[in-house]
Scaffold this motif. Sequence first.
Motif, PDB file in Angstrom:
ATOM      1  N   ALA A  28     -38.510   8.127 -58.898  1.00 24.34           N
ATOM      2  CA  ALA A  28     -38.599   8.585 -57.515  1.00 24.34           C
ATOM      3  C   ALA A  28     -37.651   7.797 -56.621  1.00 24.34           C
ATOM      4  O   ALA A  28     -36.977   8.366 -55.747  1.00 24.34           O
ATOM      5  N   GLY A  29     -37.573   6.475 -56.820  1.00 27.39           N
ATOM      6  CA  GLY A  29     -36.675   5.659 -56.002  1.00 27.39           C
ATOM      7  C   GLY A  29     -35.221   6.033 -56.181  1.00 27.39           C
ATOM      8  O   GLY A  29     -34.462   6.094 -55.199  1.00 27.39           O
ATOM      9  N   ASN A  30     -34.795   6.297 -57.422  1.00 27.22           N
ATOM     10  CA  ASN A  30     -33.399   6.640 -57.664  1.00 27.22           C
ATOM     11  C   ASN A  30     -33.064   8.061 -57.205  1.00 27.22           C
ATOM     12  O   ASN A  30     -31.971   8.305 -56.687  1.00 27.22           O
ATOM     13  N   LEU A  31     -33.998   8.975 -57.375  1.00 24.94           N
ATOM     14  CA  LEU A  31     -33.769  10.322 -56.840  1.00 24.94           C
ATOM     15  C   LEU A  31     -33.703  10.277 -55.318  1.00 24.94           C
ATOM     16  O   LEU A  31     -32.909  11.010 -54.688  1.00 24.94           O
ATOM     17  N   GLY A  32     -34.526   9.406 -54.719  1.00 22.90           N
ATOM     18  CA  GLY A  32     -34.459   9.239 -53.270  1.00 22.90           C
ATOM     19  C   GLY A  32     -33.115   8.713 -52.821  1.00 22.90           C
ATOM     20  O   GLY A  32     -32.599   9.089 -51.749  1.00 22.90           O
ATOM     21  N   LEU A  33     -32.468   7.835 -53.624  1.00 19.14           N
ATOM     22  CA  LEU A  33     -31.143   7.317 -53.277  1.00 19.14           C
ATOM     23  C   LEU A  33     -30.108   8.431 -53.269  1.00 19.14           C
ATOM     24  O   LEU A  33     -29.288   8.542 -52.337  1.00 19.14           O
ATOM     25  N   VAL A  34     -30.127   9.259 -54.319  1.00 24.99           N
ATOM     26  CA  VAL A  34     -29.164  10.381 -54.380  1.00 24.99           C
ATOM     27  C   VAL A  34     -29.405  11.351 -53.226  1.00 24.99           C
ATOM     28  O   VAL A  34     -28.452  11.840 -52.580  1.00 24.99           O
ATOM     29  N   TRP A  35     -30.664  11.632 -52.937  1.00 19.55           N
ATOM     30  CA  TRP A  35     -30.990  12.521 -51.807  1.00 19.55           C
ATOM     31  C   TRP A  35     -30.502  11.919 -50.505  1.00 19.55           C
ATOM     32  O   TRP A  35     -29.939  12.615 -49.655  1.00 19.55           O
ATOM     33  N   GLN A  36     -30.690  10.616 -50.341  1.00 21.34           N
ATOM     34  CA  GLN A  36     -30.238   9.932 -49.125  1.00 21.34           C
ATOM     35  C   GLN A  36     -28.721  10.051 -48.968  1.00 21.34           C
ATOM     36  O   GLN A  36     -28.208  10.332 -47.874  1.00 21.34           O
ATOM     37  N   GLN A  37     -27.994   9.846 -50.064  1.00 21.10           N
ATOM     38  CA  GLN A  37     -26.527   9.949 -49.986  1.00 21.10           C
ATOM     39  C   GLN A  37     -26.088  11.380 -49.681  1.00 21.10           C
ATOM     40  O   GLN A  37     -25.128  11.606 -48.926  1.00 21.10           O
ATOM     41  N   TRP A  67     -30.770  12.393 -33.437  1.00 17.25           N
ATOM     42  CA  TRP A  67     -32.039  11.696 -33.625  1.00 17.25           C
ATOM     43  C   TRP A  67     -32.767  12.197 -34.867  1.00 17.25           C
ATOM     44  O   TRP A  67     -33.421  11.415 -35.587  1.00 17.25           O
ATOM     45  N   HIS A  68     -32.625  13.511 -35.121  1.00 18.24           N
ATOM     46  CA  HIS A  68     -33.237  14.062 -36.327  1.00 18.24           C
ATOM     47  C   HIS A  68     -32.705  13.373 -37.575  1.00 18.24           C
ATOM     48  O   HIS A  68     -33.475  12.947 -38.451  1.00 18.24           O
ATOM     49  N   TRP A  69     -31.355  13.253 -37.648  1.00 21.84           N
ATOM     50  CA  TRP A  69     -30.754  12.590 -38.814  1.00 21.84           C
ATOM     51  C   TRP A  69     -31.125  11.111 -38.870  1.00 21.84           C
ATOM     52  O   TRP A  69     -31.405  10.570 -39.945  1.00 21.84           O
ATOM     53  N   LEU A  74     -33.871   6.994 -41.759  1.00 19.45           N
ATOM     54  CA  LEU A  74     -34.684   5.783 -41.714  1.00 19.45           C
ATOM     55  C   LEU A  74     -35.977   5.959 -42.510  1.00 19.45           C
ATOM     56  O   LEU A  74     -36.419   5.035 -43.213  1.00 19.45           O
ATOM     57  N   ALA A  75     -36.580   7.136 -42.415  1.00 19.85           N
ATOM     58  CA  ALA A  75     -37.818   7.402 -43.161  1.00 19.85           C
ATOM     59  C   ALA A  75     -37.568   7.359 -44.669  1.00 19.85           C
ATOM     60  O   ALA A  75     -38.355   6.794 -45.434  1.00 19.85           O
ATOM     61  N   ILE A  76     -36.446   7.947 -45.093  1.00 19.73           N
ATOM     62  CA  ILE A  76     -36.123   7.931 -46.527  1.00 19.73           C
ATOM     63  C   ILE A  76     -35.852   6.496 -47.000  1.00 19.73           C
ATOM     64  O   ILE A  76     -36.305   6.088 -48.074  1.00 19.73           O
ATOM     65  N   ALA A  77     -35.106   5.732 -46.165  1.00 27.26           N
ATOM     66  CA  ALA A  77     -34.816   4.341 -46.532  1.00 27.26           C
ATOM     67  C   ALA A  77     -36.100   3.518 -46.630  1.00 27.26           C
ATOM     68  O   ALA A  77     -36.277   2.713 -47.556  1.00 27.26           O
ATOM     69  N   LEU A  78     -37.016   3.734 -45.652  1.00 24.32           N
ATOM     70  CA  LEU A  78     -38.288   3.022 -45.695  1.00 24.32           C
ATOM     71  C   LEU A  78     -39.106   3.423 -46.913  1.00 24.32           C
ATOM     72  O   LEU A  78     -39.691   2.573 -47.610  1.00 24.32           O
ATOM     73  N   GLY A  79     -39.138   4.723 -47.201  1.00 24.05           N
ATOM     74  CA  GLY A  79     -39.875   5.199 -48.373  1.00 24.05           C
ATOM     75  C   GLY A  79     -39.303   4.635 -49.667  1.00 24.05           C
ATOM     76  O   GLY A  79     -40.048   4.196 -50.551  1.00 24.05           O
ATOM     77  N   ARG A  80     -37.962   4.608 -49.769  1.00 24.41           N
ATOM     78  CA  ARG A  80     -37.328   4.038 -50.963  1.00 24.41           C
ATOM     79  C   ARG A  80     -37.635   2.543 -51.073  1.00 24.41           C
ATOM     80  O   ARG A  80     -37.863   2.018 -52.177  1.00 24.41           O
ATOM     81  N   GLY A  81     -37.638   1.852 -49.937  1.00 29.73           N
ATOM     82  CA  GLY A  81     -37.943   0.418 -49.970  1.00 29.73           C
ATOM     83  C   GLY A  81     -39.342   0.151 -50.492  1.00 29.73           C
ATOM     84  O   GLY A  81     -39.560  -0.749 -51.307  1.00 29.73           O
ATOM     85  N   LEU A  82     -40.309   0.968 -50.026  1.00 29.67           N
ATOM     86  CA  LEU A  82     -41.685   0.803 -50.500  1.00 29.67           C
ATOM     87  C   LEU A  82     -41.805   1.128 -51.988  1.00 29.67           C
ATOM     88  O   LEU A  82     -42.501   0.433 -52.735  1.00 29.67           O
ATOM     89  N   LEU A  83     -41.108   2.200 -52.413  1.00 33.11           N
ATOM     90  CA  LEU A  83     -41.133   2.552 -53.821  1.00 33.11           C
ATOM     91  C   LEU A  83     -40.534   1.453 -54.684  1.00 33.11           C
ATOM     92  O   LEU A  83     -41.081   1.097 -55.739  1.00 33.11           O
TER      93      LEU A  83
END
Length: 591
Positions: A28-37, A67-69, A74-83
Amino acid sequence: MNHPLLRALAIYREMPWRFALVTFLYIAGNLGLVWQQWLIGHAVNDVSSGRAVMRMADGNLDATLAWHWLWLLLAIALGRGLLQYAAAVLSLVLSQALLTRLRARILTQVQRLHLGYHWRHGMGELVTRTTRDADKVRDALITFWRQIIETPLVVMAAVGLLCWYDALLGLVPLLLTAVGLWLFVVQTDRLVSLDRAVGAAYDQVSQDLAEGIGGVRVIKAFGLEQQRIERFASQVGVFTGHARAALGYASSRIPLPQAVVALGHVWILFYGAHRVAAGALGIGELVTSLLVATTLVFRIEGIGRVMQTFADARASAERIWQLLDERPAIVSGPVPLPAGPLGLKLQQVRIGAVEGGRDILQDCSLTLQPGEVVALVGATGTGKSLLASLLPRLADVQHGAVLVGSDAAGWHDVRGLDLAELRRRVQVLAQETFLFSDSLASNLRLAAPQASTAQLHEGLRLAAAEDVLERLPHGLDTPLGDRGVTLSGGQRQRLCLARALLAAPDILCLDDATSALDALSERRVLDNIRRLRGDTGHGPTLLLISSRLSTLLLADRVLMLANGRISASGSHAELSANNAHYRDLLGIDHD
């Protein structure tokens, strides 16, 4: 599954739910990184096209999309950090559980293996495999299985995203990544061979340290402190040299694959700029492509950083599995021992030295009836202690048989008997004593865990060790120190004898186990053992291995061991009168 690291990794199958959870978190963390990029590319496109912040008709700025972006990223980065945090903590917990199970298996195997294995491999080597090697395997597996999961996932996701933008944009980085990984694999064998040398040198350091601590009395007695320090420093120097060679090789070779993969940046920047100029690729996609390439480089750099760890762990895992795969030479049989008193028979026994060579015992036969007290004498090196080790199956004969039982209950080959019961009812007490660094009571209860305080006192009385207890400041709760260092040799021998007697053995072999006792204490001990026959109906069958005249006079019969067999049998008076070899052995003048 022959690869040692994969075999160690397979232990995770015993913890499937925890392993599956950590694996899911990493994925999940690595898929979140690709999604973030991927989202960053879209955000850059919106910024470059002026859609992120637009001027309204009234002159105000509308930054809703920006602001949307911002909040989404930021939400994705925070979620990845927690994961990542959760995955890191749980992987450490999981790896510690693996280390615990691995060390437990090593200790279990060490206890199962026969004495011959321990004599061939020093204590330093076994300690190294339990500590250094197990730690290296644990450290590698924290990252090893993570790399197995993450690296293919990241490479596929990154190259897939690049190919989605442009096939040629993704194929070249994929090729460069494959070349980089191949270079790592080529270098691994050399790193493994270097770490084998490091491990062997570390074994010598551990062995030297163990001998330096265990033999401190001898070292001090002969003034060998400086010599041992120099020897230890020399061993450390050899270890340091091998370690430096391994680190030097890793430092000089690992950057090459990283440089190869980093060429993907050059290709993306060159080819991507060309596609942007042609209008086939947006600025956002180019930025995303560069971020993806950076991820690939970091992934390869991560592999490079753990490559040395992998090589170390592979060599360590090989050493661990060599130990765990060793088949015990002595295994328990299914037959219970017969009830009642036990005697002993050796029938044409032949056995050689542990490392091979000439036979020490050959065609050796003897019989001890239940309750009999028999002494065994022989010159140094004739195999008396080896014979004693056959009784509880600390060693096995190569030919012939060792039997226990009686004429009434029948005789049974020890190789078919239940090993735990055999060693409980057949005790061999050697001249070399060993007491654990625990209380006196704990040491005595090793043979009889449920023994009461009264029974402990009785065991001490039988071993003529009441005076030892009286001198201890805290009685039975007094710590004895490392190997009973606070006691004299005679005190240690009597405590070890008390421990053996608490097990109420049916056969008791004293292999020079009263050598540190004076004649009066020795007579008290043997008289107490003989009196057990009157108290319980039968006393233990006693085999006394000794060359002390005071001991031989207490025996019903004396056997003489020479040339690998029993050469004479009789009372002390008969042998001293009729056997010149016996007189020479004891230094008896014959008128």
